[in-house]
Design an enzyme around this catalytic site. Sequence first.
Site, PDB file in Angstrom:
ATOM      1  N   GLY A 305       0.840  -1.202   0.000  1.00 37.02           N
ATOM      2  CA  GLY A 305       0.000   0.000   0.000  1.00 37.02           C
ATOM      3  C   GLY A 305       0.868   1.244   0.000  1.00 37.02           C
ATOM      4  CB  ALA A 306       2.248   3.476   1.699  1.00 35.09           C
ATOM      5  CD  GLU A 308       8.043   1.482   6.751  1.00 35.52           C
ATOM      6  OE1 GLU A 308       8.461   0.549   7.460  1.00 35.52           O
ATOM      7  OE2 GLU A 308       7.086   1.345   5.962  1.00 35.52           O
ATOM      8  CG  HIS A 341       0.851   2.898   8.721  1.00 34.76           C
ATOM      9  ND1 HIS A 341       0.291   1.933   9.521  1.00 34.76           N
ATOM     10  CD2 HIS A 341       2.014   2.368   8.268  1.00 34.76           C
ATOM     11  CE1 HIS A 341       1.082   0.869   9.554  1.00 34.76           C
ATOM     12  NE2 HIS A 341       2.136   1.108   8.786  1.00 34.76           N
ATOM     13  CD  GLU A 342       3.527   3.837   5.048  1.00 35.21           C
ATOM     14  OE1 GLU A 342       4.709   3.540   5.287  1.00 35.21           O
ATOM     15  OE2 GLU A 342       2.604   3.004   5.075  1.00 35.21           O
ATOM     16  CD  GLU A 364       4.893  -2.154   9.185  1.00 32.45           C
ATOM     17  OE1 GLU A 364       3.970  -1.321   9.218  1.00 32.45           O
ATOM     18  OE2 GLU A 364       5.879  -2.040   8.435  1.00 32.45           O
TER      19      GLU A 364
END
Length: 918
Positions: A305-306, A308, A341-342, A364
Site C-alpha cells: 500500500g505504501a 516508509e 501510518h507512514e 507495524e
Amino acid sequence: MGFCFHLVSVIRFHGCGYGDTHLDESGHSERVEAHGSSYHEVNDLIYSEQEVVELVGHSGVAFVCMKESRWILIHSNKLTLTLTPDGHHAMLKGMDGAEAPAIKKSWLQVETQYLVIELRKKLEVGKTYWLYTEFQGELTDDLGGFYRSEYYEDGVRRVVATTQMQPTDARKAFPCFDEPMMKAVFHMTLLHAPGTVALANGMEIGTEIITMNHQRVLQTKFEPTKKMSTYLLAFIVSNFAFIKAPQREKVLIRIWARRKAIESGQGDYGLNITGHVLDFFQYYYNISYPLHKSDQVALPDFSAGAMENWGLVTYRESVLLYDPQISSTKDKEVVVTVISHELAHMWFGNLVTMKWWNDLWLNEGFATYVSYLGANEAEPTWSIKDLMVLYEIQPALATDGLSSSHPLSCLEDEINTPEQINALFNTITYKKGAAVLRMLSEVLSEPVFAKGLHAYLNQFAYDNTVYTDLWGKIQDVVDLNPEVSLPATISEFMNRWTLQMGFPLVTIDTQTGTISQKHFLLDPDTEVDSTSVYQYEWFVPIKWMKNGTDMGQYWLLKKTDSHLPMKTNSRWVLANLNVSGFYRVNYDAQNWQRLLSQLTVDHTVIPIINRAQIIDDAFSLARAKIIKQTMALSTTKYLSKDMEYVPWDSAIRNLNYLSYMLEQTEVHGAMQNYMRQKVQPLFNYFKKITSDWTQIPSRHTDQYNQINAISLGCQSGVEGCMNLTSMWYKKWMENPSKNPIHPNLRSTVYCHAISAGDDVEWDFGWKMYNNSTISAESKKLMSALACTRKTHLLERYLQFTLDPYKIRKQDALSVMVHAAKSVVGQTLVWSFIKANWHHLLTEYDFLSFRRVISAVTSKFSTETELKQLQQFRSEASSAGLESTVQVVDLLIKRTKANMEWVAENKEQIKKWLIEESA
C-alpha cells in the site's frame, strides 16, 4: 531514457564481512550475532526502455574486521556477478597498509541469497579491507528491489525506475549487508537522462550535465542519509511533477506523481495533511522530525500500500492521490490514515528499528495504532479513532482466534529466510500489534504512554532494539508516575499478550460474581500445537459498567476469580468498555437476556462501540459453540432502531458470513427476508435525510452507513433499490462525461448495476475503467466489473488478469478475489486458478498467492467443493508441489469445518429466521 547511479554507504555493524553467519563445508549457513564496520560504493547502472532492462554496476565495500574470520558473506540476489581474472566473484584488497588474504574460492548461495567468499587466511582484527564486485541484472516489473513501472500520458509510454527494498530486496539492487541492524549512512549520486528527475532519501544538493559514454546525462547528488537500515533505502528516476508546501521549520514537503495528476490537483489534499500530521507526531513523540525533507511519491505500480522509506515515502496512487470531484469519503480517509501510518514510521521504525524481523510488530503494530491519532489530528470531526475497533481490533480477534495464529513476537532464530520474513507481514503483526498497544495506552493513559515512547526513541535513536527495550523505558516512566497503579510490571503484563498467541475469553457469571478466563478458539475442536510458558493465561484489564454506570477497572490476574460488585439478579453488566482490551466476553444466560432487553428498550444507553462488540462477540461465541447461533442472531433484532454505522458494519460482516455459508441451501431465502426486514428502516432513514437520495449526510460515519443501507438493501431485495442503482448507472451511460453518481456511492452502485445488467453495462464499465486517470475511480470500476453474474464476462475478465496491459500486475489477484464473492464467480475463479496455477506461481510470490486461494475458497462448504480440493491436492502432490499441498491441506480442513457448521446450524437458523420474519 538512461541513467546510472553511484552509492556510498557507511555502516557500523556487529560482524566481519557479513560476519553474522556460520557456514558448514557445503556452504549452508545460519544467522548468528556479528561485529564490524563497512563502507559501500555502487556504480554504473545502465538503463534502456526495452522490454528487458539491463542493470550493470559495481560495488565496493570497505570494512574493519572485529573478529578473526576466513569467511566473508554479503547478500546478493538475482544479480549476475562478473568473474575476476582469477575466476572469483569478487576482489579483496587491504587498506591503510593492511595485506588482504587471497581468495580461495567464492560462490553464490542461492537459498540464503549470499555471495560467499572463503579466504586462504583469516582476516586480522582491526584491519580495514576493500571488497569489490561487478554485476549485471535486469530491471524487471516484479515490483521488488530496483524495478520498473510503466504508464501512458498523452499517448506516450512513460517508464519509472523505482525501488521497494522491504524486507529483503535491497540485495536485488546491489550486493549489500541487507539486515535491519546493519545500519548505514548512504551517500548517493544518480546519473539520469535529460528531462527526467532523480529522487533519493536525502535532499538533492545539486544537478549538473556531464558526458558519459559520449552522451550527455544529468548527475544529481544527494546529501548523506541518516544512519538507517537497507530496507529503507529508496531512489527513483521519473518524469514526475511535484507540488510543495511553503517552507516550514526547515522541512521541505513535496508530493510527486504523474504530471497530469499533479496538474489536476490530485496531490493537494495529501500535501495539506502531511504537514499537520508531521507536526502532530513531532509533538506526540516530543522529538523533532530528523530530516530536511519529506517526499511523498505516488507510483503507478506498487506491491504494498505504501512504504516508509526515510525521506522518500512511496505509495500506490490510490492511497496518496485524491480528487474531491471523483474520490469518495473512504478514499479520503484512506489517504489520511496511510500517510499518517507512514509518517509515524519516521520515528518508530526508522529512527529506532527492530534488531531483527521477529519483532516486526513493534514497527507495524505501533504505526497502525498511532496512525489513528495522526488522522484524528488532521480530520478531528471524523471520530476516526472509534473506527479502529472495526478496522483493526475485530479483524485481529477473528484471526487470532484460529489455532494457526502465532505470537506477536517470536524467537529470533525462528525467522531466517525471506519467505519466513515475508510471512510476518500479516493481520497479527499489524492489527493485533495495534490492538495490544492501544490496550497498554488505555491502561496507562495516553500522556504516560507517550512519555514512555519519547524516552524509548530518545534513548535508542539511530539504533536497533528488541521489544524488552520498549517495556523497560515505559516502566521507567511508570515508576515516576505514582498515579499509575498496575498489578504487575509492564513486562509481566505485556509479555503475556506478545509472547503467546491468542487472547482470552472472559466469562462473567452475574449470578455469582465469578469471573474466569480461557484461551478462545474459534474452532473448539482444534488443538493448539504450540505451548506457552504462561499456560495461555493473561493479565486482563476489565473496564466495565452496570446498567449504564461506569464501574471503573478490574484486573483479572488468574484463571478464575470473584468480583462481588458484578453479582446481580436484576441489572445488566457490560465488560470491556469501548473495547479497550483485546479479548472477548461471555455472560451467563440471564445477563445476555438483560443486555438484549436493554438494546430493545433503549440501545443508546450502551456505547456505540460496545453495541458493535456485543454483536461481534456473540457471533464468534456461536461459531465456537459456546452460545447458540440463535442467541447471536438475537443481538441483531434491535438494529431496525439503530442508525449508527459502527454496530451496523459489525452486524453486516457477521450476517454476511451466515449468508455466504447458507447461500447454497434452502435457508438462503429466509436469510434474505430477515436481512431485508432489518435494513428497510435504515434504507428509509437515509432516503429521508438525503431528500430522496439527492444529498449526502454531513457526518463522516453517516456517509458510510448510507452506503451500507444501499448495498445491503440491494443485496437483500429492498423494493426500489436495484431500480435506483440501475437508473443512476444508465444516466451515466447516456452522458459518460458527466457522472451523476456521488463518489461515495459509486462502488456499490457500479457493482449492483453491473450485477443486474448485461454485456452493455459491463462493456461501458470496462471502457470507463480504461479511460479513467484517477486511480481511486479505476479501483472502484475494477472491483465492480467482477460483480457481473454473466459467465462469459467473468471468464473474459479473468483472462484479462494475465495481461498486465489490461489489468496491472499489482491488481490482478485482487480482481480474482472480488470475482469469487458470488456463487458463479467462486466456481469460475477456482477453475481459472487451477488452470493457470503454474503461471500464477511464477508471476507472484507464493505468500501472496496463498492468501488469494485462501480467500477464493473461503466459502467452500459442499461435498462437491471438498472433492475438488482433494483432487487438486492429489495433482499438486503428483507434481511435487509440497508447499501447495500444505496450503490445500489447510483449505480441506476449513471446508470440512464449514460443512460441519452448515449441518449443525442450518435447521435452527432456518426456524429462527422464519419465526422472526413472520
